[in-house]
Every structure is written in C-alpha cells, then in structure tokens.
Scaffold this motif. Structure first.
Motif, short mmCIF file in Angstrom:
data_model
loop_
_atom_site.label_atom_id
_atom_site.label_comp_id
_atom_site.label_asym_id
_atom_site.label_seq_id
_atom_site.Cartn_x
_atom_site.Cartn_y
_atom_site.Cartn_z
N GLU A 123 0.83 -1.20 0.00
CA GLU A 123 0.00 0.00 0.00
C GLU A 123 0.87 1.26 0.00
O GLU A 123 0.63 2.19 -0.77
N ILE A 124 1.89 1.25 0.87
CA ILE A 124 2.77 2.42 0.94
C ILE A 124 3.47 2.63 -0.40
O ILE A 124 3.59 3.75 -0.89
N HIS A 125 3.88 1.54 -1.02
CA HIS A 125 4.54 1.68 -2.32
C HIS A 125 3.58 2.25 -3.36
O HIS A 125 3.92 3.17 -4.10
N ASP A 126 2.35 1.74 -3.39
CA ASP A 126 1.43 2.16 -4.45
C ASP A 126 0.88 3.57 -4.23
O ASP A 126 0.66 4.30 -5.19
N LEU A 127 0.63 3.92 -2.98
CA LEU A 127 0.00 5.22 -2.75
C LEU A 127 1.02 6.34 -2.56
O LEU A 127 0.71 7.50 -2.80
N TYR A 128 2.22 6.01 -2.09
CA TYR A 128 3.20 7.06 -1.81
C TYR A 128 4.44 6.99 -2.71
O TYR A 128 5.23 7.91 -2.73
N GLY A 129 4.62 5.88 -3.38
CA GLY A 129 5.78 5.76 -4.25
C GLY A 129 7.09 5.56 -3.50
O GLY A 129 8.16 5.88 -4.02
N ILE A 130 7.02 5.04 -2.28
CA ILE A 130 8.24 4.76 -1.54
C ILE A 130 8.60 3.30 -1.75
O ILE A 130 7.75 2.42 -1.60
N HIS A 131 9.84 3.05 -2.10
CA HIS A 131 10.23 1.69 -2.42
C HIS A 131 10.49 0.89 -1.15
O HIS A 131 11.22 1.32 -0.27
N VAL A 132 9.87 -0.27 -1.07
CA VAL A 132 10.10 -1.16 0.07
C VAL A 132 10.81 -2.39 -0.46
O VAL A 132 10.35 -3.03 -1.40
N THR A 133 11.97 -2.71 0.14
CA THR A 133 12.76 -3.83 -0.38
C THR A 133 12.47 -5.12 0.38
O THR A 133 12.34 -5.12 1.60
N GLY A 134 12.37 -6.20 -0.40
CA GLY A 134 12.27 -7.53 0.20
C GLY A 134 10.91 -7.90 0.73
O GLY A 134 10.80 -8.62 1.72
N ILE A 135 9.83 -7.45 0.07
CA ILE A 135 8.49 -7.85 0.53
C ILE A 135 8.25 -9.30 0.10
O ILE A 135 8.59 -9.68 -1.03
N ASN A 136 7.66 -10.10 0.98
CA ASN A 136 7.45 -11.51 0.64
C ASN A 136 6.48 -11.70 -0.53
O ASN A 136 6.69 -12.54 -1.38
N ILE A 137 5.39 -10.94 -0.55
CA ILE A 137 4.49 -10.97 -1.71
C ILE A 137 4.49 -9.57 -2.30
O ILE A 137 3.78 -8.70 -1.84
N ASP A 138 5.38 -9.36 -3.28
CA ASP A 138 5.55 -8.02 -3.84
C ASP A 138 4.68 -7.88 -5.07
O ASP A 138 4.88 -8.56 -6.07
N PHE A 139 3.68 -7.01 -4.98
CA PHE A 139 2.78 -6.81 -6.12
C PHE A 139 3.40 -5.89 -7.17
O PHE A 139 2.83 -5.67 -8.22
N LYS A 140 4.52 -5.30 -6.86
CA LYS A 140 5.24 -4.40 -7.77
C LYS A 140 4.32 -3.31 -8.35
O LYS A 140 4.29 -3.08 -9.56
N GLY A 141 3.56 -2.70 -7.49
CA GLY A 141 2.75 -1.57 -7.93
C GLY A 141 1.39 -1.92 -8.49
O GLY A 141 0.72 -1.08 -9.09
#
Lengths: 163, 125, 359
Positions: free
Chosen positions: B82-100
């Motif tokens: 959610e943080i990645h999609d709504l704020y554009g902050i990159h989070v490294t190493g998510i177990n289920i990464d939807f990649k945006g």
C-alpha cells in the motif's frame, strides 16, 4: 405488459460503492420487501439479465468490468444507477480515483438518488425501468457497444437499428 | 478519555530489529501507515500487546528505500504494498511483492502529490 | 503430480456482494496458492481531508462502509475529541454504545444470511434478513437512517432517544430473542451445517495472532481480542465477556458471531438501565492539533483511525486501517490447502468488507 416485464432479471454490480446501497438492494430481495414475488431475480450471469443495477461510481479498476457486463447483456437492456454515487459520484466525487457517475461510461436509463438509497426507492427505480425495458423492446432499440474512455460507438446494426 | 499515546522516533536501520523485538515480546502487528509532511514521509509502525500500543516512527524521503518487515510479520505485505502504491516509496524484500499492482489508481502514487481535480458537471450531458 | 492451473475468482462473483478478486492456483481440486487483488472499490477518500473540514469529514468517515457506518463515524469523532481534549456528555457516550451494538447486530445478521446463502441455505438467508429488519426498524426510528445513520458528530450525537423508546427497544429485542435462538440453533446444531463448516479453513491460534487477525476471525481461533474491553464510549461501565471459540475453523467463526448477537442484546439492556439524563452534545470550538490512533471494535474486528491535525480546520492526515484489510493475510493462509468448492465459504467466513478495506 408482456412476458418480459413480468419477470425481469437483474444483475447487480458494486462499482466503488460503500456497501450501503448494495445491502439495500439485497434487502429488496428478502422477506420485508420481497421483490421476488414480482418475478424479479438477481442473477450472476450478465447474459441472463435484463436490468443492470449499478451502485457506486466508476473508478480506475472497475471501468472495464462495467463495460464488459454491459456489453455482454443482450438487448433490450436497461441500466439503473442506484444511489447518489452511481448518479453523480456523490460525496466521493472529488476523490482522485473516482471518475464520476456511471453515465460517464455507459448510458443510464433510471437514476435512483439517496445515500443510501432506500429499498422503496430502489423498487420504484426498477419498476420505472420495466417501462423503459418494454419501450425498448417495442422499438427494437439496439444498445451501443461501449468501449473505453466513455466513447460509445454503435457496433451492431449500425445503419438499420433505431437509436 | 483514552490513554495518551507515545510515538518513538527510530532510524530506517532499526526498523527490522524493532519489529523482531516486538514479535519476541509477544506483540501483534496492528498497522503500518504513512503520512506526508511537506517533503518528508513519516511511516508509523504500530504494535499491540494486551491493548497496549507500541509505536515507532521513521521519517524518510521519497527516494529512500525502506526494508520490509514481512520476514518478521508475514501480514506486513498488505501495508508495505500500500505504501509503495500510494506514496511511491520503495520497500525492499516484501514476501508478496505486487510491484505496484496492489491498488490500481487513476493517478500514480496519489498521496505523494497535490491533486487538483477540475470541478466537472454532474452528468455527462 | 498434476499440472497447476490458475483460475480467477471474482471480481463479479455470485457469492460476493462486493468485488474482490483472487487468483487461485489449483492442483486438481486443491488450492495451493492464492494471490489477492484489490482496488475495485478504492476511492481514495482519505485524501478528502484536504477538502473537507474536520467537522464535515464525519460524513465521509461514515461512508467508508455502509455496513459498519456508525462505528466508523464514532471512531473518527472519538479520535478528534481525544486530540481536542473534549469530555463529551455521558448520555451521548451511552447512546453511541447502544447504536454501536445495534450496528453489530445488523451486521452479524447480514453476515449470517450471506454465509448461509454461500452454502446454499436459501431460507436461512431469508430468515436472518427478516430478523435483521427488526434491528433496522429501531435504527431508523431512532436515527432516521437504515444503514447510514449519521448521528455522530464531534462533541456528541445529533439525536436523543426518549426513555419510553429505550424501554420499547429492549422489549422488542427480548421479543425476538427466541426467534434469534431458533435461527442460531440451525447455525450451531444443524448436521449439514456442521458438515460444511467443521474442520474447514482452520486458522491456528499462533497464525491468527501473528498474521494480524482481528475480530471474530481472531476470536474464532481462541484469541480474546475485543477492543470493547478497552472501555471506550460507555463500554467501561458495562459488564460483558468477549465470545471466544478455540477451534479456528469456519464453524468457530460462525459461532462467535452467532453468540455475539446475544451479548449485544445484554449490552443494550445494561446501557438502557444505566443511561443518565442530560445533554447529548456540547459546543466545539477550535481545531484539533496533535495526533491519535483511535481504536474501536467493529463487527469485523479492530478498526484504527489515525488522525493528525495541525490546528487548522483541515486535518493533515486521516488513515483508516479496517479489520478486513488486516484479515487479508489470514485469509490467504486459510485458503492454501483447501478445496475449490470450499473457497466461497472460507472467503465469507472472515466476513470480508471490501468497501472498508479499500476505502
């Protein structure tokens, strides 16, 4: 009235609604309001349906889903926008992900206002839709094929169909 | 009145260790949320044990990369995507990464920008 | 080993009143992996704080979801009141509690109906919703709204309930209690229900806790998280025990909700006995300056409203973490290993509220 208006089947889709109108649509089907006594059945298959009941407004993700359902329904078909969000976007109109009322995407025949729309108004809207359905049937109205970004073009019977 | 709440500021490097410690202490993950203040982004990690909240906050820039805590708390992936999609902050190493693709929005990273929406007419007529 | 295939579940699916999309990876009939996709109901309403003043925003908060509407409004205003240091009249606290419990009953009956429908029990669905109308009638008579009540405001509530009506409400609830009991007997003791629910979709105690399950999803796995115990509104003055079931299967989650209906009636009765006279609102001036994580127990579990203000009329940030959002990781875990035919029942067993989850 002919057979069609005596047993209209509806398909319901929740565009970005808050659930308020959706549960009121379901309430219409249950014992207090019981629209099934009029032969109205809620179906899950667009090809079975005569009336497309949409709640909530268009957002980025459900745009295609709404178009698909609309295009898959066979003629004659009627669209009922239930609740103020489906009519115009309602309180969420200014949200970045809300494109506005359902009529920005597909032609709407009946508008049912309310937040949430009351079961009585929804039933009233469906009954109004039956009249429109009957008229469309008599006039052999062909509905447009809807494509993206709200532009509609007439896919079938382009020269002969009544508009 | 409810109890006042404390938020402890931590650095990006401490995020994973603090999460590990929280889990060791028997906390559950309540939420991760982001707030934009000027050019800074505040990310709030909230843990709970027996209705007592433990709050940690990091302050980052949009270009910063933050480590995922989904290795510690599996369920963190929903908040981090959610943080990645709504704020554009990159989070490294998510177990289920939807990649945006977790949220499909009309505007990319909507919470990181100021949106001016034209006041259009109610109906398309 | 058989070949893997992926089938899409939703967004428009007969069992779901709302759009949720799951990609189910199957090996034969077994689900081996699940990838959830959300966003069909995402409106982005949290960003509306920039356009609405904090007092007007209550209306938006109530429309996060049409089922848990009242409690969303209540949690939001509680947060604002906490930041502004407002001590609202006690009668308002009690009224909020009464309406909260009514909302919980209407939500649980709604869910019980949908759940029965997902298993093919059409008449149980109809009966649950028939009883739910009684609850909605009381809500409408006291607030003016059936599903979106709009009674909460910063500093109290908009409507008062007369003592006669309060007594009548309790009598009415006690009057339908035997009907509720009869309905619950079907859910709890009918052999075909048990066959469909027992041992299906088991969530272990540890998984439930660390995956972040809340509400009946957690309590069905033996975890006694019930935010009402923190004593917000008038809950601090009410005696009740959270309903907890140990087994963690669909049956346990169903039993928690079924039994909570009766807890709610008890809470309402206690409130009616204890409610003091007095005003129901107070004058509010100024604007919130500070931040707070306001928590409450929704029918679906713990909800969090993070509110941050800087002394201006428009808040800096309002973030909602709804119970369904945090119940998604447990759902993904639950579905792995189940049979395709059980997917609708398991999905519904967490009581997904997508309108809430995506905001």
């Amino acid at each position: 009235m002919t057979y069609l208006a005596k047993s209209p089947w509806i398909i319901h889709y929740d565009a970005s609604s808050c659930n308020g109108c959706d549960i009121e649509i379901l309430a219409c089907l249950t014992p207090m309001y019981d629209v099934e006594r009029f032969g109205i059945i809620n179906t899950g298959n667009p090809k079975h349906a005569d009336i497309f009941v949409v709640t909530g407004s268009i957002n980025e993700a459900n745009r295609e889903v709404i178009q698909n359902i609309y295009n898959q329904m066979s003629d004659p078909k009627v669209v009922v926008a239930v609740g103020i969000c489906a009519c115009s976007g309602g309180v969420f109109r200014e949200c970045y992900n809300v494109a506005g009322g359902i009529d920005k995407l597909i032609p709407v025949d009946v508008y049912v206002p309310g937040c949430a729309a009351r079961p009585e108004s929804i039933i009233d809207g469906i009954v109004t839709a039956l009249g429109v359905l009957e008229e469309k049937r008599n006039k052999h109205v062909r509905s447009p094929m809807v494509t993206d970004h709200g532009h509609t073009h007439h896919h079938r019977h382009a020269e002969g169909g009544a508009q | 009145m409810m109890e006042p709440q404390q938020i402890t500021p931590i650095s990006i490097g401490e995020v994973v260790t603090k999460a590990e410690q929280a889990k060791k202490d028997g906390n559950r993950l309540v939420q991760i949320g982001c707030t934009k203040i000027g050019d800074d982004f505040e990310i709030l990690y909230v843990f709970d044990k027996d209705y007592k909240l433990t709050n940690y906050r990091i302050t980052v820039k949009q270009a910063d990369e933050i480590p995922s805590i989904s290795g510690v708390y599996f369920g963190a992936f929903v908040y981090e995507n959610e943080i990645h999609d709504l704020y554009g902050i990159h989070v490294t190493g998510i177990n289920i990464d939807f990649k945006g693709t977790f949220y499909k929005t009309a505007i990319k990273h909507p919470f990181s920008v100021t949106i001016v929406k034209e006041d259009d007419s109610c109906q398309n007529k | 080993m058989s070949k893997q295939i992926t089938i899409p579940f939703g967004p428009q699916h007969p069992v779901l009143p709302e759009p949720l999309h799951l990609d189910l990876v199957l090996e034969d009939e077994k689900v081996v992996d699940v990838i959830p996709t959300i966003g069909y109901v995402h409106r982005g309403l949290e960003k509306l704080v920039e356009k609405r003043e904090y007092t007007e925003y209550v209306f938006i908060a109530e429309r996060i979801c049409g089922i848990c509407s009242h409690i969303h409004g209540q949690t939001y205003v509680q947060g604002i009141e906490q930041i502004m240091g407002l001590e609202i009249p006690e009668r308002a606290q009690y009224l909020r509690t009464i309406w909260s419990e009514y909302s919980r009953m209407h939500s649980h009956l709604l869910w019980l109906g949908l759940f029965a429908d997902s298993m093919g029990f059409e008449s149980v669905f109809m009966n649950s919703w028939r009883l739910r109308e009684h609850i909605l009638d009381d809500l409408e008579a006291t607030t003016g709204g059936r599903v979106i009540q709009g009674v909460c405001k910063v500093g109290g509530v908009r409507k008062d309930i007369s003592p006669e009506k309060l007594d009548e409400m309790v009598k009415g609830l006690r009057g339908i209690e035997h009907e509720l009991q009869a309905l619950m007997n079907v859910f709890l003791h009918d052999s075909s229900m048990q066959h469909r629910l027992k041992g299906i979709g088991v969530l272990s105690n540890d998984d439930a806790y660390y995956l972040g399950a809340v509400g009946p999803t957690a309590r069905g796995s033996g975890i006694a998280i019930d935010l009402r115990e923190t004593g917000y509104a008038a809950y601090g003055k009410i005696n009740f025990k959270p309903v907890v079931e140990p087994d963690g299967d669909c049956y346990a989650r169903c039993a928690v909700r079924a039994k909570e209906l009766f807890t709610s009636i008890d809470i309402i009765e206690q409130c009616v006995k204890k409610i003091p006279d007095g005003p129901v609102d107070m004058k509010v001036t100024g604007a919130p300056d500070g931040e707070f994580l306001s928590r409450a127990e929704q029918p679906r579990g713990e909800v969090i409203h993070y509110i941050k203000g800087n002394g201006k009329k428009n808040l800096v940030r309002h973030r909602v973490r709804t119970p369904t959002f945090t119940n998604i990781p447990p759902l993904v875990t639950l579905l792995k290993g189940c049979e395709l035919a059980d997917v609708p029942v398991i999905v519904l067993s967490i009581d997904p509220c997508i309108g809430c989850a995506e905001r």
